[in-house]
Design a protein around this motif. Sequence first.
Motif, mmCIF file in Angstrom:
data_model
loop_
_atom_site.group_PDB
_atom_site.id
_atom_site.type_symbol
_atom_site.label_atom_id
_atom_site.label_comp_id
_atom_site.label_asym_id
_atom_site.label_seq_id
_atom_site.Cartn_x
_atom_site.Cartn_y
_atom_site.Cartn_z
ATOM 1 N N ALA A 152 0.840 -1.194 0.000
ATOM 2 C CA ALA A 152 0.000 0.000 0.000
ATOM 3 C C ALA A 152 0.878 1.248 0.000
ATOM 4 C CB ALA A 152 -0.911 0.001 1.224
ATOM 5 N N ASP A 261 0.557 -5.374 4.176
ATOM 6 C CA ASP A 261 0.192 -4.123 3.514
ATOM 7 C C ASP A 261 1.386 -3.179 3.405
ATOM 8 O OD1 ASP A 261 -2.405 -4.779 2.951
ATOM 9 O OD2 ASP A 261 -3.241 -3.884 4.753
ATOM 10 N N ASN A 294 -5.644 -2.115 11.533
ATOM 11 C CA ASN A 294 -6.292 -2.802 10.421
ATOM 12 C C ASN A 294 -7.809 -2.668 10.491
ATOM 13 O OD1 ASN A 294 -3.733 -3.861 9.490
ATOM 14 N ND2 ASN A 294 -3.855 -5.348 11.159
ATOM 15 N N THR A 295 -8.426 -3.410 11.393
ATOM 16 C CA THR A 295 -9.883 -3.453 11.420
ATOM 17 C C THR A 295 -10.416 -3.476 12.846
ATOM 18 O OG1 THR A 295 -9.984 -5.886 11.406
ATOM 19 C CG2 THR A 295 -9.909 -4.757 9.263
ATOM 20 N N CYS A 354 -8.794 2.825 6.715
ATOM 21 C CA CYS A 354 -8.596 3.076 5.272
ATOM 22 C C CYS A 354 -9.465 2.117 4.462
ATOM 23 C CB CYS A 354 -7.131 2.962 4.857
ATOM 24 S SG CYS A 354 -6.018 4.116 5.712
ATOM 25 N N TYR A 356 -10.691 -0.702 2.030
ATOM 26 C CA TYR A 356 -10.227 -2.058 1.738
ATOM 27 C C TYR A 356 -10.800 -2.555 0.413
ATOM 28 C CZ TYR A 356 -7.926 -3.398 6.151
ATOM 29 O OH TYR A 356 -7.055 -3.519 7.207
ATOM 30 N N ASP A 357 -10.104 -3.509 -0.171
ATOM 31 C CA ASP A 357 -10.587 -4.262 -1.328
ATOM 32 C C ASP A 357 -10.482 -5.746 -0.999
ATOM 33 O OD1 ASP A 357 -11.110 -2.142 -3.204
ATOM 34 O OD2 ASP A 357 -8.947 -1.869 -3.375
ATOM 35 N N THR A 365 -6.954 -6.290 1.219
ATOM 36 C CA THR A 365 -5.819 -5.393 1.045
ATOM 37 C C THR A 365 -6.276 -3.944 0.980
ATOM 38 O OG1 THR A 365 -5.936 -5.566 -1.372
ATOM 39 C CG2 THR A 365 -4.509 -7.139 -0.231
ATOM 40 N N ARG A 366 -5.301 -3.037 1.130
ATOM 41 C CA ARG A 366 -5.538 -1.603 0.998
ATOM 42 C C ARG A 366 -4.572 -1.045 -0.026
ATOM 43 N NH1 ARG A 366 -5.070 -0.641 7.458
ATOM 44 N NH2 ARG A 366 -3.725 -2.463 7.184
ATOM 45 N N SER A 367 -5.038 -0.096 -0.822
ATOM 46 C CA SER A 367 -4.153 0.548 -1.789
ATOM 47 C C SER A 367 -3.404 1.721 -1.175
ATOM 48 C CB SER A 367 -4.942 1.024 -3.012
ATOM 49 O OG SER A 367 -5.934 1.981 -2.626
ATOM 50 N N ASP A 375 -13.592 2.574 6.547
ATOM 51 C CA ASP A 375 -14.375 1.748 5.626
ATOM 52 C C ASP A 375 -15.382 0.963 6.463
ATOM 53 O OD1 ASP A 375 -15.395 -0.014 3.780
ATOM 54 O OD2 ASP A 375 -13.457 -0.540 2.901
#
Length: 453
Positions: A152, A261, A294-295, A354, A356-357, A365-367, A375
């Motif tokens: 990322a 990431d 992360n989450t 941030c 996520y995809d 993952t995150r860009s 998110d």
Amino acid sequence: MGTMSLGLKRVVVSRWRPQKVGSQQLASARMSGAMLRGPAWLAMGLAGGRRGRRAAMRGAMAVGVTEVVFRSERVASKSVVDSEAAAAGAFVAATALESLPWTAPATVLGLATIGASARRSGPAATATGAALGAAAALATLRWWPRIDTSPADAPPAPRRHRGAVDADGAGLTLVANPSAGPDGSDGPLEEIRQGLPAARVVALGGDDDLLEVLGEAAESAAALGILGGDGSINAAASVAMKHEIPLAVFPGGTLNHFARDLGLDTVADAIAAVTDGTVIEVDTASIADRAFLNTASLGSYPELVMARERLEDRIGKWPAMLVALIKVLRTATPTRITLNGERRDVWMIFIGNCAYDPAGFAPATRSRLDDRRLDVRLVDGSHPAARGRLMMSLLTGTLARSRVYERRLVDHLEICADGSSAMLATDGEAFDGPAEFVVAKHPRSLLVHAPTN
């Protein structure tokens, strides 16, 4: 000349004419094809790392589709489509989607099977089978999206934070959590001592408090290092932010989401990031005053995460999520909350630091690590048959369009749960939180060592 030309045509036609095969020969051919690809899948699953396991799983899914479609002996005997060529096409395409290093050997094995299929069934049936098998592999992307494993992006830290640690590790104090990770071996720690000989290493004892040890380590360090999983890294990040020093992440857990990431797949990658001296600024977030990288989650999602992570490293994130979701939703009940002033009944809420995809409930993952956004993804429990709708949308790959699924990108949440407390989780660590709390974003609040690229 005409006679010779006719003879040549007869030879060519004879060479490529499909051979009629009986059921025993057909079964033997299928068995030989399975034996040909089976060892390759086993090798990818055992030695191919995360990508190899995903390739093996995707290939198994795609071949399963082709086996269902082409199981009929009547279709196979007419050579309309060669099922072995279809399985080979699925095998090669699935490997190419997931694991570039394994694509070449998979292609060799796949071509060997396709060649045998052409001699048995003819070029038309073989080509059609291989194309349909490849299409089956591509179709799995609808249910199990391919993930982008590139690091990322995040901006570089101010120059004053660069070079705080010498190339030999002087200035770095590393806390190692030996209980993290799948095996708890001393191999990573020895690798760090060799790569950064001047770093101070503190091994966490069985009765030690992680936060206390991290706090003591940070007091005299130019940078704080942590060897452990996401929970340990989360704790170290809180301490590093408090002391305003860079964090050096050494992946030592089972899943290592934050390290991945950052582009730190191995301990060697982390050592190189420290010796290169590159420091970046990343966002953090907090829920009920507890930081996370992360989450975070509430409702049934903490239970879902724990059930998923028990399977994720073996069968892949999406299949593990599907199995875990079926298990959790079978007994779960909606949670009543007030979300930013709005009364809601929700099955589960996922909150990412941030964006996520991919979409859905298997974010991977995150860009970017500095987009200043939370998110938020939730499953609405007020819709009729919400449980069944969610399962159907997952199975058909239409979750992003389901009425029971919502996604928002925000920078702040205020949540009040019915009752005296709420079950929350941050980076896989579950805890009892207060009934009323805030989820907040903290842009570029953490300094962290990362690969130069």
